[in-house]
Scaffold this motif. Structure first.
Motif, short mmCIF file in Angstrom:
data_model
loop_
_atom_site.label_atom_id
_atom_site.label_comp_id
_atom_site.label_asym_id
_atom_site.label_seq_id
_atom_site.Cartn_x
_atom_site.Cartn_y
_atom_site.Cartn_z
N UNK A 129 58.34 25.78 7.83
CA UNK A 129 58.79 27.14 7.55
C UNK A 129 60.22 27.07 7.01
N UNK A 130 60.66 28.17 6.40
CA UNK A 130 62.05 28.25 5.97
C UNK A 130 62.28 28.14 4.48
N UNK A 131 61.23 27.87 3.71
CA UNK A 131 61.40 27.80 2.27
C UNK A 131 61.67 29.17 1.67
N UNK A 132 62.02 29.18 0.38
CA UNK A 132 62.26 30.45 -0.28
C UNK A 132 63.03 30.28 -1.57
N UNK A 133 63.56 31.39 -2.04
CA UNK A 133 64.33 31.42 -3.29
C UNK A 133 65.81 31.54 -2.96
N UNK A 134 66.60 30.68 -3.57
CA UNK A 134 68.04 30.67 -3.32
C UNK A 134 68.75 30.35 -4.62
N UNK A 135 69.98 30.82 -4.75
CA UNK A 135 70.75 30.53 -5.95
C UNK A 135 71.41 29.16 -5.86
N UNK A 136 71.74 28.62 -7.02
CA UNK A 136 72.47 27.35 -7.06
C UNK A 136 73.73 27.47 -6.21
N UNK A 137 73.96 26.43 -5.40
CA UNK A 137 75.10 26.42 -4.50
C UNK A 137 74.81 26.99 -3.13
N UNK A 138 73.65 27.59 -2.97
CA UNK A 138 73.29 28.20 -1.69
C UNK A 138 72.73 27.20 -0.70
#
Length: 121
Positions: free
Chosen positions: A7-16
């Protein structure tokens, strides 16, 4: 029957940052090394990080060294992958695996279903 649930995946911005979790069941968690591997579209599955059964030894792929941290909590039967300073090239399906203390995909006996991590620029 051994099962690993990520669990814990997702969409994040570069640097996040993101933190992945994996909760294995079916055999004694504390006896086995745990690993994280990933597979990007069109590429082979590759090693990311592993932690031995004691939690005292770890190995990281060069591409994630200094940015990712693998850890395990025996009381919670959970292994984590803390991912910081994410890059677009970290985009992949991330798999939790259980088996040997190994930097090769073939070193693992059991695999989770995978969780998608997408890093957008």
């Amino acid at each position: 029957q051994v099962q690993l649930v990520e669990s814990g995946g997702g969409l994040v911005q570069v640097g996040g940052s993101l933190r992945l979790s994996c909760a294995p069941s079916g055999r004694t968690f504390s006896r086995y090394s745990m690993g994280w591997l990933r597979q990007a579209p069109g590429k082979e599955r590759e090693f990311v990080a592993t932690i031995n059964w004691t939690g005292r030894s770890t190995i990281y792929a060069d591409s994630v060294k200094g940015r990712f941290t693998i850890s395990r909590d025996t009381a919670k039967n959970t292994v984590y992958l803390q991912m910081n300073s994410l890059k677009a090239e970290d985009t992949a399906v991330y798999y939790c695996a259980q088996g040997d203390y190994s930097d090769r995909p073939g070193g693992y006996d059991y695999w989770g279903q995978g969780t998608q991590v997408t890093v957008s620029s």
